[in-house]
Design an enzyme around this catalytic site. Structure first.
Site, PDB file in Angstrom:
ATOM      1  N   SER A  91     -60.429-124.158  60.340  1.00 11.14           N
ATOM      2  CA  SER A  91     -61.483-125.294  60.907  1.00 11.14           C
ATOM      3  C   SER A  91     -61.441-124.742  62.424  1.00 11.14           C
ATOM      4  O   SER A  91     -61.520-123.647  62.606  1.00 11.14           O
ATOM      5  CB  SER A  91     -60.266-126.369  60.963  1.00 11.14           C
ATOM      6  N   ASN A  92     -61.688-125.561  63.336  1.00 17.68           N
ATOM      7  CA  ASN A  92     -61.933-125.222  64.520  1.00 17.68           C
ATOM      8  C   ASN A  92     -61.348-126.405  65.524  1.00 17.68           C
ATOM      9  O   ASN A  92     -60.963-127.226  64.947  1.00 17.68           O
ATOM     10  CB  ASN A  92     -63.500-124.938  64.979  1.00 17.68           C
ATOM     11  N   HIS A  93     -61.677-126.139  66.803  1.00 18.15           N
ATOM     12  CA  HIS A  93     -61.164-127.204  67.778  1.00 18.15           C
ATOM     13  C   HIS A  93     -62.089-128.471  68.314  1.00 18.15           C
ATOM     14  O   HIS A  93     -61.740-129.161  69.191  1.00 18.15           O
ATOM     15  CB  HIS A  93     -60.570-126.526  69.119  1.00 18.15           C
ATOM     16  N   GLY A 167     -68.648-129.521  64.222  1.00 15.83           N
ATOM     17  CA  GLY A 167     -68.078-128.399  64.374  1.00 15.83           C
ATOM     18  C   GLY A 167     -67.680-127.836  62.992  1.00 15.83           C
ATOM     19  O   GLY A 167     -66.494-128.022  62.617  1.00 15.83           O
TER      20      GLY A 167
END
Length: 173
Positions: A91-93, A167
């Site tokens: 995933s990402n932030h 995102g």
């Protein structure tokens, strides 16, 4: 509306890029940025993406009370999680805060808002329909279903719109 940025100074100043920017503005596209300061490539100066909070505020300020009355808006927000195997994912932030803030601003301007959210720890704002998704595929399916619903219910007296903030990690099955 589009956000300018993520270009080095030379790229920002290039004739081809400036011609494209002029064409977008001629077509009625309102651009935000670019910002000035330190860039990932090491340059300092004009050409970096405007700060997300600044973009959010500019977009929110563009909505006047009642200016979107009756408009159906679909907004995506937050990250997605892409399964590597049954236990792990990437995933990402992305926090989703920008999409949630825009959903509130659109609602305050009178829009009927559907918010498609990846896995975030944010409370759904009042009077906003939220659809939770996990993966990029889930988000794509939910977004397409919402946009198909808008096009099926096209009424000349009502407008539709979409704002996409996602995102998505670089990896997806």
């Amino acid at each position: 509306m589009g956000a300018r940025g993520n270009q080095t100074q030379g790229m920002w100043a290039s004739i081809a890029n400036q011609n494209n920017i002029q064409q977008l503005e001629t077509n009625g596209i309102h651009l935000i940025g670019p910002g000035s300061g330190y860039q990932a490539c090491g340059d300092i100066g004009l050409g970096r993406m405007s700060e997300p909070d600044d973009i959010t505020q500019i977009l929110a300020d563009s909505f006047q009370i009642g200016s979107l009355t009756g408009t159906q808006v679909v907004i995506t927000a937050g990250p997605t999680r892409e399964a590597i195997d049954p236990v792990r994912y990437i995933s990402n932030h992305s926090s989703g805060k920008m999409g949630f803030a825009l959903a509130e601003a659109a609602r305050d301007a009178g829009a009927i808002v559907t918010l498609i959210a990846g896995p975030v720890n944010l409370t759904t704002p009042d009077r906003i329909n939220r659809i939770n998704v996990v993966s990029a595929k889930d988000m794509l399916v939910a977004t397409n279903e919402c946009l198909d619903h808008l096009s099926l219910n096209t009424n000349p007296s009502r407008s539709q719109g979409s704002i996409i903030f996602i995102g998505t990690p670089d990896y997806a099955h």
